[in-house]
Design a protein around this motif. Structure first.
Motif, mmCIF file in Angstrom:
data_model
loop_
_atom_site.group_PDB
_atom_site.id
_atom_site.type_symbol
_atom_site.label_atom_id
_atom_site.label_comp_id
_atom_site.label_asym_id
_atom_site.label_seq_id
_atom_site.Cartn_x
_atom_site.Cartn_y
_atom_site.Cartn_z
ATOM 1 N N TRP A 182 0.842 -1.204 0.000
ATOM 2 C CA TRP A 182 0.000 0.000 0.000
ATOM 3 C C TRP A 182 0.876 1.251 0.000
ATOM 4 O O TRP A 182 0.655 2.169 -0.780
ATOM 5 C CB TRP A 182 -0.931 -0.031 1.220
ATOM 6 N N ASN A 183 1.884 1.258 0.856
ATOM 7 C CA ASN A 183 2.793 2.407 0.924
ATOM 8 C C ASN A 183 3.581 2.571 -0.367
ATOM 9 O O ASN A 183 3.782 3.685 -0.842
ATOM 10 C CB ASN A 183 3.741 2.275 2.119
ATOM 11 N N ALA A 184 4.031 1.461 -0.949
ATOM 12 C CA ALA A 184 4.811 1.525 -2.189
ATOM 13 C C ALA A 184 3.964 2.046 -3.345
ATOM 14 O O ALA A 184 4.394 2.940 -4.090
ATOM 15 C CB ALA A 184 5.379 0.140 -2.511
ATOM 16 N N VAL A 185 2.766 1.516 -3.500
ATOM 17 C CA VAL A 185 1.885 1.925 -4.595
ATOM 18 C C VAL A 185 1.466 3.379 -4.421
ATOM 19 O O VAL A 185 1.365 4.138 -5.386
ATOM 20 C CB VAL A 185 0.664 0.979 -4.696
ATOM 21 N N LYS A 186 1.231 3.777 -3.183
ATOM 22 C CA LYS A 186 0.881 5.165 -2.876
ATOM 23 C C LYS A 186 1.962 6.126 -3.364
ATOM 24 O O LYS A 186 1.686 7.243 -3.765
ATOM 25 C CB LYS A 186 0.713 5.296 -1.361
ATOM 26 N N LYS A 187 3.202 5.648 -3.340
ATOM 27 C CA LYS A 187 4.341 6.476 -3.764
ATOM 28 C C LYS A 187 4.662 6.293 -5.242
ATOM 29 O O LYS A 187 5.695 6.728 -5.713
ATOM 30 C CB LYS A 187 5.563 6.135 -2.915
ATOM 31 N N GLY A 188 3.759 5.615 -5.981
ATOM 32 C CA GLY A 188 3.921 5.501 -7.419
ATOM 33 C C GLY A 188 4.632 4.249 -7.913
ATOM 34 O O GLY A 188 4.845 4.096 -9.110
ATOM 35 N N GLN A 189 5.001 3.362 -7.028
ATOM 36 C CA GLN A 189 5.677 2.137 -7.453
ATOM 37 C C GLN A 189 4.670 1.140 -8.007
ATOM 38 O O GLN A 189 3.491 1.178 -7.680
ATOM 39 C CB GLN A 189 6.441 1.515 -6.279
ATOM 40 N N LYS A 190 5.165 0.266 -8.859
ATOM 41 C CA LYS A 190 4.335 -0.791 -9.431
ATOM 42 C C LYS A 190 4.628 -2.097 -8.706
ATOM 43 O O LYS A 190 5.757 -2.359 -8.313
ATOM 44 C CB LYS A 190 4.641 -0.976 -10.920
ATOM 45 N N ARG A 191 3.599 -2.917 -8.550
ATOM 46 C CA ARG A 191 3.795 -4.225 -7.925
ATOM 47 C C ARG A 191 4.179 -5.242 -9.003
ATOM 48 O O ARG A 191 3.724 -5.140 -10.132
ATOM 49 C CB ARG A 191 2.534 -4.682 -7.196
ATOM 50 N N ASN A 192 4.971 -6.212 -8.623
ATOM 51 C CA ASN A 192 5.382 -7.280 -9.525
ATOM 52 C C ASN A 192 4.480 -8.486 -9.279
ATOM 53 O O ASN A 192 4.548 -9.110 -8.231
ATOM 54 C CB ASN A 192 6.854 -7.640 -9.293
#
Length: 152
Positions: free
Chosen positions: A139-149
């Motif tokens: 959630w924190n990563a995606v919130k910061k614009g990262q994509k999930r693998n």
């Protein structure tokens, strides 16, 4: 693989639906009770922390907070040191309604845990906390614009 998120989703939607019906008498619309009770529990919280706590984006939190303020459940006050910061506090109306929300939560918890031993309930709580922590990383990563693998 176990589809635990489907069950968690069904539980969350069912409880949300029940709460929306029961809190309609207080003029609390969809999900606003979550925000109100967190503000009641932590008077002076800032909106950004509230959004993070509930796991919603800032815009969603801003809409809910604005509606709660318009309906007289909460008020914003300037921070004493930094006037740019607005702190959220329950009004008397909010303080009157919050105990009903907390009572509904306690009742729903009791119903959800019916038939489980104290030890089973504690294990379930611990496991759900781990699941939440795992999800928070994404959630924190995606919130910061990262994509999930998705190739795990």
């Amino acid at each position: 693989m176990t589809e635990i998120l489907r069950d968690i989703g069904m539980i969350a939607r069912a409880l949300d639906s029940i709460a929306n019906i029961e809190f309609k008498q207080y003029d609390l619309t969809r999900g606003q009770y979550l925000y109100l009770v967190r503000i009641y529990e932590q008077p002076g919280i800032i909106q950004e922390k509230l959004a993070e706590m509930i796991k919603v984006d800032r815009t969603t939190a801003a809409r809910a907070v604005k509606k709660l303020e318009e309906n007289g459940f909460i008020e914003r006050k300037d921070d004493e040191e930094n006037k740019k910061i607005k702190r959220l506090f329950p009004t008397n109306k909010g303080k009157e309604v919050a105990p009903y929300i907390l009572a509904e939560n306690a009742y729903s918890n009791a119903v959800a845990l019916n038939g489980l031993s104290k030890e089973e309930a504690e294990v379930l709580s611990d496991l759900l906390e781990k699941v939440r922590e795992n999800i928070e990383v994404d959630w924190n990563a995606v919130k910061k614009g990262q994509k999930r693998n998705y190739n795990y």
